[in-house]
Write a protein that holds these residues in place. Structure first.
Motif, PDB file in Angstrom:
ATOM      1  N   VAL A  85       0.858  -0.951  -0.084  1.00 29.80           N
ATOM      2  CA  VAL A  85      -0.088   0.029  -0.083  1.00 29.80           C
ATOM      3  C   VAL A  85       0.854   1.231   0.069  1.00 29.80           C
ATOM      4  O   VAL A  85       1.786   1.448   0.773  1.00 29.80           O
ATOM      5  CB  VAL A  85      -0.886   0.032   1.232  1.00 29.80           C
ATOM      6  CG1 VAL A  85      -1.666   1.440   1.346  1.00 29.80           C
ATOM      7  CG2 VAL A  85      -1.888  -0.978   1.019  1.00 29.80           C
ATOM      8  N   THR A  86       0.727   2.143  -1.038  1.00 30.87           N
ATOM      9  CA  THR A  86       1.179   3.373  -1.235  1.00 30.87           C
ATOM     10  C   THR A  86       0.459   4.529  -0.206  1.00 30.87           C
ATOM     11  O   THR A  86       0.958   5.127   0.435  1.00 30.87           O
ATOM     12  CB  THR A  86       1.613   3.804  -2.453  1.00 30.87           C
ATOM     13  OG1 THR A  86       2.576   2.992  -3.144  1.00 30.87           O
ATOM     14  CG2 THR A  86       2.086   5.127  -2.514  1.00 30.87           C
ATOM     15  N   ALA A  87      -0.883   4.577  -0.644  1.00 27.51           N
ATOM     16  CA  ALA A  87      -1.650   5.621  -0.301  1.00 27.51           C
ATOM     17  C   ALA A  87      -3.075   5.376  -0.367  1.00 27.51           C
ATOM     18  O   ALA A  87      -3.544   4.980  -1.354  1.00 27.51           O
ATOM     19  CB  ALA A  87      -1.344   6.967  -0.964  1.00 27.51           C
ATOM     20  N   PRO A  88      -3.712   5.322   0.501  1.00 25.44           N
ATOM     21  CA  PRO A  88      -5.129   5.148   0.727  1.00 25.44           C
ATOM     22  C   PRO A  88      -5.886   6.224  -0.033  1.00 25.44           C
ATOM     23  O   PRO A  88      -5.479   7.297   0.159  1.00 25.44           O
ATOM     24  CB  PRO A  88      -5.911   4.756   2.083  1.00 25.44           C
ATOM     25  CG  PRO A  88      -4.612   4.611   2.877  1.00 25.44           C
ATOM     26  CD  PRO A  88      -3.340   5.287   2.083  1.00 25.44           C
ATOM     27  N   ILE A  89      -6.880   6.123  -0.732  1.00 24.97           N
ATOM     28  CA  ILE A  89      -7.569   7.401  -1.489  1.00 24.97           C
ATOM     29  C   ILE A  89      -8.716   7.758  -0.596  1.00 24.97           C
ATOM     30  O   ILE A  89      -9.852   6.897  -0.327  1.00 24.97           O
ATOM     31  CB  ILE A  89      -7.987   6.874  -2.893  1.00 24.97           C
ATOM     32  CG1 ILE A  89      -6.723   6.498  -3.722  1.00 24.97           C
ATOM     33  CG2 ILE A  89      -8.692   8.331  -3.511  1.00 24.97           C
ATOM     34  CD1 ILE A  89      -7.333   5.879  -5.087  1.00 24.97           C
ATOM     35  N   ILE A  90      -8.594   8.756   0.061  1.00 28.12           N
ATOM     36  CA  ILE A  90      -9.523   9.422   0.999  1.00 28.12           C
ATOM     37  C   ILE A  90     -10.538  10.404   0.327  1.00 28.12           C
ATOM     38  O   ILE A  90      -9.958  11.147  -0.879  1.00 28.12           O
ATOM     39  CB  ILE A  90      -9.012  10.079   2.131  1.00 28.12           C
ATOM     40  CG1 ILE A  90      -8.014  11.207   1.658  1.00 28.12           C
ATOM     41  CG2 ILE A  90      -8.232   9.177   3.012  1.00 28.12           C
ATOM     42  CD1 ILE A  90      -7.711  12.024   2.650  1.00 28.12           C
ATOM     43  N   GLY A  91     -11.792  10.114   0.414  1.00 31.30           N
ATOM     44  CA  GLY A  91     -12.901  11.017  -0.454  1.00 31.30           C
ATOM     45  C   GLY A  91     -13.551  12.074   0.526  1.00 31.30           C
ATOM     46  O   GLY A  91     -14.778  11.927   0.702  1.00 31.30           O
ATOM     47  N   PRO A  92     -12.885  12.752   1.116  1.00 37.59           N
ATOM     48  CA  PRO A  92     -13.612  13.669   2.252  1.00 37.59           C
ATOM     49  C   PRO A  92     -14.635  14.627   1.571  1.00 37.59           C
ATOM     50  O   PRO A  92     -14.381  15.462   0.507  1.00 37.59           O
ATOM     51  CB  PRO A  92     -12.543  14.408   2.763  1.00 37.59           C
ATOM     52  CG  PRO A  92     -11.422  14.873   1.778  1.00 37.59           C
ATOM     53  CD  PRO A  92     -11.538  13.487   0.994  1.00 37.59           C
ATOM     54  N   ARG A  93     -15.687  14.749   1.995  1.00 37.95           N
ATOM     55  CA  ARG A  93     -16.802  15.779   1.632  1.00 37.95           C
ATOM     56  C   ARG A  93     -16.567  17.099   2.505  1.00 37.95           C
ATOM     57  O   ARG A  93     -17.401  18.192   1.886  1.00 37.95           O
ATOM     58  CB  ARG A  93     -17.980  15.233   1.686  1.00 37.95           C
ATOM     59  CG  ARG A  93     -18.427  13.974   0.941  1.00 37.95           C
ATOM     60  CD  ARG A  93     -20.162  13.711   1.226  1.00 37.95           C
ATOM     61  NE  ARG A  93     -20.399  13.602   2.584  1.00 37.95           N
ATOM     62  CZ  ARG A  93     -20.144  12.147   2.988  1.00 37.95           C
ATOM     63  NH1 ARG A  93     -19.981  11.064   2.307  1.00 37.95           N
ATOM     64  NH2 ARG A  93     -20.606  11.941   4.144  1.00 37.95           N
TER      65      ARG A  93
END
Length: 328
Positions: free
Chosen positions: A280-288
């Motif tokens: 894992v390099t970087a989880p993709i976060i999807g903040p609103r």
């Protein structure tokens, strides 16, 4: 902020990747611009989008998310220069032939359209959003090589590939003396661990970075039951999220109890677990909202001991690499 290399490349990216799929459909443009500014302030330099993001209320593909990012870049102040920009192509952007998938013609048209919407002259990581079973790898790699030579893209990644697709792609690239894929985006979280069977071993073998999407599983791992009790739960983006919550209610309750015991937010626990997983390099976060972003950044400071990791495995069993997972 912590940084690492993207797969086997020398490219330095933040350990969290800002996902932008909410920009447009769920987050207004001014708020999206504010979130991107705050992401830079927090040290996040890795942004992910796609040409298909930004569907309007009737499901039409408008490329609105890329346009929102492009107008943010146009404000200057080093915004583009400080951003490692990733976007994707594959989805049909219209009803006419060659407006989707990965033929050489479709890829050329897609990248030119993304460059216009993003208000930039190059894309740092150009990703295939899905496997194209109709286009040979020789054609795909020739198209990508041309784009690299033209300076329009720098690296190539994949998304939603099986392990054998990664192997196919890399061996075809090797025969052309081309770098090939440097990363793969996959659905990966405590509830969805199928990639551990064959995708993760393939990525480790070929030196690709893993960018997990939906790390909180449409909010189910972000305190869904607590928010349900408080009446603050937002309707999930995926239609089957409520069904999953019903199916896994007991496990998710035990998970939220564990987070309370550790003194961390459930979403921070889910991200901290992913940050420690192989490849894992970087989880993709999807903040609103900015609050969602700040919570994600706090996950970088969460350390999980062996006892906690074992308890998470008991709640959400994973996989050994294939074939050992199902054979002797």
């Amino acid at each position: 902020m912590e940084y690492t290399h993207l797969g086997r490349t020398g490219l330095t990216v933040s350990r969290l990747c800002l996902g932008t799929m909410n920009f447009g459909p769920h987050t207004e443009e001014a708020d999206a611009h504010r979130i991107m500014d705050v992401a830079h302030d927090r040290g996040i330099n890795f942004f992910d989008t796609a040409n298909a993001y930004g569907r309007d209320g009737e499901g039409n593909l408008k490329g609105r998310t890329e346009e929102i990012i492009g107008r943010w870049f146009a404000q200057g102040g080093g915004r583009r220069e400080r951003t490692v920009l990733a976007t994707k192509a594959y989805a049909a952007m219209g009803e006419w032939p060659n407006e989707g998938k990965l033929s050489a013609l479709a890829v050329r048209r897609a990248v030119e359209a993304s460059l216009r919407r993003l208000n930039t002259d190059h894309i740092d990581l150009y990703q295939m959003h899905h496997i194209d079973r109709d286009t040979p790898w020789e054609e795909i790699w020739q198209a990508m090589e041309v784009l690299v030579a033209q300076g329009k893209i720098i690296y190539v990644g994949s998304s939603n590939f099986a392990g054998w697709h990664v192997a196919q792609a890399q061996e075809a690239a090797r025969s052309r003396h081309f770098l090939g894929l440097v990363s793969e985006q996959s659905l990966y979280n405590l509830l969805d661990r199928t990639v551990e069977l064959e995708v993760v071993p393939a990525l480790q073998h070929y030196g690709l970075g893993l960018l997990p999407w939906s790390p909180l599983r449409s909010g189910l791992l972000g305190g869904a039951l607590r928010k349900e009790r408080e009446g603050t739960r937002v309707r999930a983006a995926q239609a089957h999220a409520d069904e999953l919550l019903t199916t896994h209610r007991d496990r998710i309750q035990a998970y939220e109890d564990l987070a309370d015991e550790l003194g961390v937010a459930p979403g921070e626990l889910a991200l901290a677990w992913l940050l420690g997983r192989p490849a894992v390099t970087a989880p993709i976060i999807g903040p609103r909202t900015q609050e969602h972003l700040d919570s994600a950044v706090r996950a970088l400071d969460v350390e999980l001991d062996r006892k906690t990791l074992d308890r998470l495995d008991d709640l959400f069993p994973g996989h050994r690499p294939a074939p050992e997972d199902y054979a002797w």
